[in-house]
Motif scaffolding. Structure first.
Motif, PDB file in Angstrom:
ATOM      1  N   ILE A   7      36.388  43.609  24.399  1.00  0.00           N
ATOM      2  CA  ILE A   7      37.348  44.407  25.152  1.00  0.00           C
ATOM      3  C   ILE A   7      38.765  44.148  24.660  1.00  0.00           C
ATOM      4  CG2 ILE A   7      37.854  42.866  27.084  1.00  0.00           C
ATOM      5  CD1 ILE A   7      36.957  46.600  27.287  1.00  0.00           C
ATOM      6  N   ARG A   8      39.010  42.987  24.051  1.00  0.00           N
ATOM      7  CA  ARG A   8      40.343  42.673  23.522  1.00  0.00           C
ATOM      8  C   ARG A   8      40.702  43.560  22.337  1.00  0.00           C
ATOM      9  NH1 ARG A   8      39.699  36.275  24.146  1.00  0.00           N
ATOM     10  NH2 ARG A   8      40.270  36.187  26.333  1.00  0.00           N
ATOM     11  N   ALA A   9      39.693  44.139  21.697  1.00  0.00           N
ATOM     12  CA  ALA A   9      39.935  45.013  20.555  1.00  0.00           C
ATOM     13  C   ALA A   9      40.315  46.425  21.001  1.00  0.00           C
ATOM     14  CB  ALA A   9      38.692  45.072  19.664  1.00  0.00           C
ATOM     15  N   VAL A  50      47.621  48.337  28.935  1.00  0.00           N
ATOM     16  CA  VAL A  50      48.243  49.642  29.178  1.00  0.00           C
ATOM     17  C   VAL A  50      48.711  50.238  27.860  1.00  0.00           C
ATOM     18  CG1 VAL A  50      49.003  49.120  31.524  1.00  0.00           C
ATOM     19  CG2 VAL A  50      50.516  48.650  29.637  1.00  0.00           C
ATOM     20  N   GLY A  51      48.686  51.545  27.796  1.00  0.00           N
ATOM     21  CA  GLY A  51      49.209  52.243  26.627  1.00  0.00           C
ATOM     22  C   GLY A  51      50.728  52.249  26.664  1.00  0.00           C
ATOM     23  N   LYS A  83      31.638  49.573  28.483  1.00  0.00           N
ATOM     24  CA  LYS A  83      30.850  48.358  28.673  1.00  0.00           C
ATOM     25  C   LYS A  83      31.057  47.423  27.489  1.00  0.00           C
ATOM     26  CE  LYS A  83      26.332  47.033  30.331  1.00  0.00           C
ATOM     27  NZ  LYS A  83      26.408  46.734  31.713  1.00  0.00           N
ATOM     28  N   SER A  84      31.243  46.140  27.788  1.00  0.00           N
ATOM     29  CA  SER A  84      31.357  45.108  26.771  1.00  0.00           C
ATOM     30  C   SER A  84      30.516  43.934  27.246  1.00  0.00           C
ATOM     31  CB  SER A  84      32.812  44.680  26.582  1.00  0.00           C
ATOM     32  OG  SER A  84      32.907  43.638  25.637  1.00  0.00           O
ATOM     33  N   ASP A  86      28.008  42.184  29.402  1.00  0.00           N
ATOM     34  CA  ASP A  86      27.547  42.470  30.762  1.00  0.00           C
ATOM     35  C   ASP A  86      28.657  43.017  31.652  1.00  0.00           C
ATOM     36  OD1 ASP A  86      25.032  41.552  30.119  1.00  0.00           O
ATOM     37  OD2 ASP A  86      25.397  39.519  30.865  1.00  0.00           O
ATOM     38  N   GLU A  87      29.880  43.025  31.131  1.00  0.00           N
ATOM     39  CA  GLU A  87      31.029  43.451  31.932  1.00  0.00           C
ATOM     40  C   GLU A  87      31.281  44.952  31.790  1.00  0.00           C
ATOM     41  OE1 GLU A  87      32.819  41.452  33.988  1.00  0.00           O
ATOM     42  OE2 GLU A  87      31.462  39.810  33.485  1.00  0.00           O
ATOM     43  N   GLU A  88      31.768  45.557  32.882  1.00  0.00           N
ATOM     44  CA  GLU A  88      32.099  46.979  32.867  1.00  0.00           C
ATOM     45  C   GLU A  88      33.584  47.161  33.166  1.00  0.00           C
ATOM     46  OE1 GLU A  88      30.844  50.939  35.289  1.00  0.00           O
ATOM     47  OE2 GLU A  88      29.233  49.555  34.749  1.00  0.00           O
ATOM     48  N   TYR A  89      34.219  48.037  32.412  1.00  0.00           N
ATOM     49  CA  TYR A  89      35.645  48.327  32.537  1.00  0.00           C
ATOM     50  C   TYR A  89      35.817  49.832  32.687  1.00  0.00           C
ATOM     51  CZ  TYR A  89      35.668  43.696  30.397  1.00  0.00           C
ATOM     52  OH  TYR A  89      35.435  42.377  30.133  1.00  0.00           O
ATOM     53  N   HIS A  90      37.023  50.266  33.029  1.00  0.00           N
ATOM     54  CA  HIS A  90      37.315  51.699  33.154  1.00  0.00           C
ATOM     55  C   HIS A  90      38.680  52.004  32.558  1.00  0.00           C
ATOM     56  CE1 HIS A  90      34.105  51.445  36.139  1.00  0.00           C
ATOM     57  NE2 HIS A  90      33.962  52.743  35.951  1.00  0.00           N
TER      58      HIS A  90
END
Length: 103
Positions: A7-9, A50-51, A83-84, A86-90
């Motif tokens: 997710i850091r990428a 954030v963008g 998804k990254s 097992d974690e889910e982000y939005h």
């Protein structure tokens, strides 16, 4: 749902905000564990990235209303799930964020 290795990428573009929902407590104050099926998803999330902000008609950058680390209120539905592991982000647009939680 998109899947990424790290997710850091992920760097949001324009007015996009990357958030992770705050997980609801699975244990009551008295110590009783609740099954996952009875725990509701919270509309609270933490801003992870954030963008730079969108552009107005004159090409000037519009400042974002949230920053990394902010706690925000997000809509129950919507956003783009990512998804990254097992974690889910939005990913949401800045204008879709309902409120910033100040404490």
């Amino acid at each position: 749902m998109s899947t990424v290795r790290s997710i850091r990428a992920l760097a949001p573009l324009l007015d996009r905000v990357l958030v992770q929902r705050v997980k609801a407590e699975t244990k009551t104050a008295s110590g009783i564990f609740l099954p996952e099926s009875s725990v509701e998803k919270l509309n609270e999330a933490k801003v992870l990235a954030v963008g730079p902000g969108g552009l107005d008609r004159d090409g000037k950058r519009i400042a974002m209303s949230v920053a990394v680390g902010d706690r925000v209120l997000i809509p129950q539905f919507g956003g783009s799930p990512i998804k990254s592991g097992d974690e889910e982000y939005h990913l949401f647009r800045d204008s879709e964020i309902l409120a910033k939680i100040n404490e």
